[in-house]
Scaffold this motif. Structure first.
Motif, PDB file in Angstrom:
ATOM      1  N   GLY A   1       0.808  -1.218   0.000  1.00 50.46           N
ATOM      2  CA  GLY A   1       0.000   0.000   0.000  1.00 50.46           C
ATOM      3  C   GLY A   1       0.836   1.261   0.000  1.00 50.46           C
ATOM      4  O   GLY A   1       0.607   2.181  -0.803  1.00 50.46           O
ATOM      5  N   PHE A   2       1.845   1.305   0.864  1.00 55.60           N
ATOM      6  CA  PHE A   2       2.645   2.525   0.969  1.00 55.60           C
ATOM      7  C   PHE A   2       3.482   2.756  -0.279  1.00 55.60           C
ATOM      8  O   PHE A   2       3.467   3.847  -0.867  1.00 55.60           O
ATOM      9  CB  PHE A   2       3.553   2.476   2.200  1.00 55.60           C
ATOM     10  CG  PHE A   2       4.404   3.707   2.335  1.00 55.60           C
ATOM     11  CD1 PHE A   2       3.902   4.840   2.948  1.00 55.60           C
ATOM     12  CD2 PHE A   2       5.691   3.750   1.802  1.00 55.60           C
ATOM     13  CE1 PHE A   2       4.675   5.996   3.045  1.00 55.60           C
ATOM     14  CE2 PHE A   2       6.469   4.890   1.891  1.00 55.60           C
ATOM     15  CZ  PHE A   2       5.958   6.017   2.514  1.00 55.60           C
ATOM     16  N   PHE A   3       4.237   1.751  -0.706  1.00 52.78           N
ATOM     17  CA  PHE A   3       5.180   1.971  -1.802  1.00 52.78           C
ATOM     18  C   PHE A   3       4.488   2.063  -3.157  1.00 52.78           C
ATOM     19  O   PHE A   3       5.006   2.710  -4.070  1.00 52.78           O
ATOM     20  CB  PHE A   3       6.267   0.906  -1.789  1.00 52.78           C
ATOM     21  CG  PHE A   3       7.319   1.182  -0.740  1.00 52.78           C
ATOM     22  CD1 PHE A   3       8.341   2.060  -0.996  1.00 52.78           C
ATOM     23  CD2 PHE A   3       7.249   0.587   0.508  1.00 52.78           C
ATOM     24  CE1 PHE A   3       9.307   2.356  -0.030  1.00 52.78           C
ATOM     25  CE2 PHE A   3       8.206   0.856   1.479  1.00 52.78           C
ATOM     26  CZ  PHE A   3       9.230   1.751   1.210  1.00 52.78           C
ATOM     27  N   SER A   4       3.318   1.464  -3.294  1.00 54.43           N
ATOM     28  CA  SER A   4       2.554   1.650  -4.530  1.00 54.43           C
ATOM     29  C   SER A   4       2.048   3.082  -4.628  1.00 54.43           C
ATOM     30  O   SER A   4       1.994   3.666  -5.719  1.00 54.43           O
ATOM     31  CB  SER A   4       1.385   0.660  -4.586  1.00 54.43           C
ATOM     32  OG  SER A   4       1.863  -0.672  -4.705  1.00 54.43           O
ATOM     33  N   ALA A   5       1.695   3.660  -3.476  1.00 52.06           N
ATOM     34  CA  ALA A   5       1.294   5.069  -3.451  1.00 52.06           C
ATOM     35  C   ALA A   5       2.503   5.983  -3.650  1.00 52.06           C
ATOM     36  O   ALA A   5       2.434   6.980  -4.384  1.00 52.06           O
ATOM     37  CB  ALA A   5       0.597   5.396  -2.130  1.00 52.06           C
ATOM     38  N   LEU A   6       3.628   5.636  -3.013  1.00 51.67           N
ATOM     39  CA  LEU A   6       4.835   6.455  -3.136  1.00 51.67           C
ATOM     40  C   LEU A   6       5.321   6.503  -4.584  1.00 51.67           C
ATOM     41  O   LEU A   6       5.766   7.554  -5.060  1.00 51.67           O
ATOM     42  CB  LEU A   6       5.937   5.883  -2.242  1.00 51.67           C
ATOM     43  CG  LEU A   6       7.232   6.696  -2.174  1.00 51.67           C
ATOM     44  CD1 LEU A   6       6.976   8.065  -1.551  1.00 51.67           C
ATOM     45  CD2 LEU A   6       8.300   5.939  -1.382  1.00 51.67           C
ATOM     46  N   ARG A   7       5.213   5.384  -5.290  1.00 46.76           N
ATOM     47  CA  ARG A   7       5.599   5.344  -6.704  1.00 46.76           C
ATOM     48  C   ARG A   7       4.837   6.409  -7.490  1.00 46.76           C
ATOM     49  O   ARG A   7       5.413   7.143  -8.312  1.00 46.76           O
ATOM     50  CB  ARG A   7       5.317   3.960  -7.282  1.00 46.76           C
ATOM     51  CG  ARG A   7       5.737   3.812  -8.741  1.00 46.76           C
ATOM     52  CD  ARG A   7       5.211   2.528  -9.340  1.00 46.76           C
ATOM     53  NE  ARG A   7       5.741   1.341  -8.710  1.00 46.76           N
ATOM     54  CZ  ARG A   7       5.012   0.484  -7.989  1.00 46.76           C
ATOM     55  NH1 ARG A   7       3.709   0.694  -7.807  1.00 46.76           N
ATOM     56  NH2 ARG A   7       5.564  -0.584  -7.459  1.00 46.76           N
ATOM     57  N   GLN A   8       3.538   6.513  -7.238  1.00 45.05           N
ATOM     58  CA  GLN A   8       2.718   7.498  -7.936  1.00 45.05           C
ATOM     59  C   GLN A   8       3.086   8.916  -7.521  1.00 45.05           C
ATOM     60  O   GLN A   8       3.095   9.846  -8.351  1.00 45.05           O
ATOM     61  CB  GLN A   8       1.242   7.230  -7.637  1.00 45.05           C
ATOM     62  CG  GLN A   8       0.749   5.880  -8.144  1.00 45.05           C
ATOM     63  CD  GLN A   8      -0.682   5.612  -7.721  1.00 45.05           C
ATOM     64  OE1 GLN A   8      -1.608   6.300  -8.152  1.00 45.05           O
ATOM     65  NE2 GLN A   8      -0.873   4.609  -6.872  1.00 45.05           N
ATOM     66  N   GLU A   9       3.395   9.106  -6.250  1.00 43.73           N
ATOM     67  CA  GLU A   9       3.759  10.434  -5.766  1.00 43.73           C
ATOM     68  C   GLU A   9       5.086  10.904  -6.360  1.00 43.73           C
ATOM     69  O   GLU A   9       5.267  12.098  -6.636  1.00 43.73           O
ATOM     70  CB  GLU A   9       3.803  10.443  -4.245  1.00 43.73           C
ATOM     71  CG  GLU A   9       2.422  10.255  -3.608  1.00 43.73           C
ATOM     72  CD  GLU A   9       2.453  10.353  -2.100  1.00 43.73           C
ATOM     73  OE1 GLU A   9       3.523  10.671  -1.527  1.00 43.73           O
ATOM     74  OE2 GLU A   9       1.401  10.113  -1.477  1.00 43.73           O
ATOM     75  N   PHE A  10       6.020   9.976  -6.550  1.00 44.22           N
ATOM     76  CA  PHE A  10       7.273  10.344  -7.223  1.00 44.22           C
ATOM     77  C   PHE A  10       6.983  10.876  -8.630  1.00 44.22           C
ATOM     78  O   PHE A  10       7.546  11.887  -9.050  1.00 44.22           O
ATOM     79  CB  PHE A  10       8.203   9.130  -7.320  1.00 44.22           C
ATOM     80  CG  PHE A  10       8.902   8.771  -6.033  1.00 44.22           C
ATOM     81  CD1 PHE A  10       9.195   9.728  -5.077  1.00 44.22           C
ATOM     82  CD2 PHE A  10       9.294   7.456  -5.790  1.00 44.22           C
ATOM     83  CE1 PHE A  10       9.856   9.402  -3.901  1.00 44.22           C
ATOM     84  CE2 PHE A  10       9.962   7.117  -4.625  1.00 44.22           C
ATOM     85  CZ  PHE A  10      10.233   8.086  -3.676  1.00 44.22           C
ATOM     86  N   VAL A  11       6.106  10.192  -9.361  1.00 41.02           N
ATOM     87  CA  VAL A  11       5.756  10.619 -10.717  1.00 41.02           C
ATOM     88  C   VAL A  11       5.110  11.995 -10.690  1.00 41.02           C
ATOM     89  O   VAL A  11       5.444  12.876 -11.500  1.00 41.02           O
ATOM     90  CB  VAL A  11       4.813   9.595 -11.383  1.00 41.02           C
ATOM     91  CG1 VAL A  11       4.300  10.125 -12.718  1.00 41.02           C
ATOM     92  CG2 VAL A  11       5.522   8.258 -11.578  1.00 41.02           C
TER      93      VAL A  11
END
Length: 293
Positions: free
Chosen positions: A188-198
């Motif tokens: 949950g966290f890193f899948s969201a973080l991936r999008q936030e990086f983009v």
């Protein structure tokens, strides 16, 4: 019939793609790599794989005497540089110390490999909130802390984060509720973080690694206690190689072994009750009793 043929062709193409290897070893040479949980198992093998390809490595775990041996072997295998620092990932201050050491010893970070875990989880859930806190601190919060502290350096290097998760992070696993919870949280966290990086125009990739049964002592003990019959196990070395390649290629998710992990996750989405029945049917008759111990 025509539609079925199309589906089968697409399925064949998808499976072939999973086994296509476009990895270029030269993409690893000279890279600065930080690996947690690197004294044994997957983390140790990751250190060796990166070293063989001429990377610079910084490894951590709690046991200094073991880390010394791993670093010595990394240098023998061809690492451009190799360092260790004994730390406890259950302490947030130690996560910051690791990232600070990466800046001092390596000059930055290209690959951040988050791999450490606590294995004290093989039991039925009996309401032990202190154990829950400990598992989440090590298996989840430390990963978040490390990625957070490392983000500025990873942004400079257009770097990569590899999050070593588990089959249990996609399919809830009995007798490992705490472990499963921590691995689901990583997703949950890193899948969201991936999008936030983009969204922030940061070229930092996040690779979530869904790993099946490994032939480590803890995994073997877990299956011996819970499951009847023999399970398929892959090796730490093969798993580490796949993780390194997935991170280098900036893959979104890595399933390894693919034939064991990916189809089961698909069954979870389509037929969850059937999957739960299959899991229950594969367990030993006295598994619940042993889980209470």
């Amino acid at each position: 019939m025509a539609k079925l043929k199309i589906v089968l062709i697409l399925l064949a193409v998808y499976i072939a793609y999973q086994y296509y290897d476009s990895f270029d070893p030269e993409e690893v040479r000279g890279k600065s790599v930080v690996i947690t949980g690197a004294s044994t198992g997957i983390g140790e093998q990751l250190a060796y794989h990166y070293s063989q390809l001429g990377a610079k490595v910084l490894i951590t775990a709690r046991r200094e005497h073991v880390l010394q041996k791993v670093v010595a072997k990394c240098k023998e295998l061809g690492a451009q540089d190799a360092h260790y620092i004994p730390l406890d990932m259950g302490k947030l201050e130690d996560t910051k110390r690791l990232i600070d050491a990466a800046k001092t010893k390596l000059g930055g970070i290209d690959h951040l490999i988050l791999n450490h875990i606590t294995n004290n989880y093989m039991a039925l859930w009996k309401g032990d909130m202190e154990k829950l806190q400990r598992v989440m601190d090590i298996n989840f919060r430390a990963y978040v802390s490390l990625a957070t502290y490392a983000t500025p350096m990873l942004n400079e290097s257009n770097g990569r984060i590899a999050v070593v998760s588990s089959f249990a992070g996609k399919v809830a696993t009995p007798f490992a509720a705490l472990y499963s919870a921590s691995k689901f949280a990583l997703d949950g966290f890193f899948s969201a973080l991936r999008q936030e990086f983009v969204m922030q125009n940061m070229d930092i990739s996040v690779t979530l690694c869904i790993i099946g049964s490994i032939d480590t002592p803890n995994a073997l003990e877990y299956s011996k206690t819970v499951y009847s019959g023999d399970l398929f196990y892959t090796t730490s070395a093969d798993t580490a190689s796949r993780i390194m390649k997935g991170a280098t290629l900036r893959e979104r998710e890595v399933y390894f072994p693919w034939t064991m992990t990916r189809p089961t996750v698909m069954v979870r989405d389509l037929l969850p009750s059937v999957l739960e029945w299959m899991i229950k049917s594969s367990m030993k008759e006295d598994a619940v009793e042993k889980g209470r111990q």
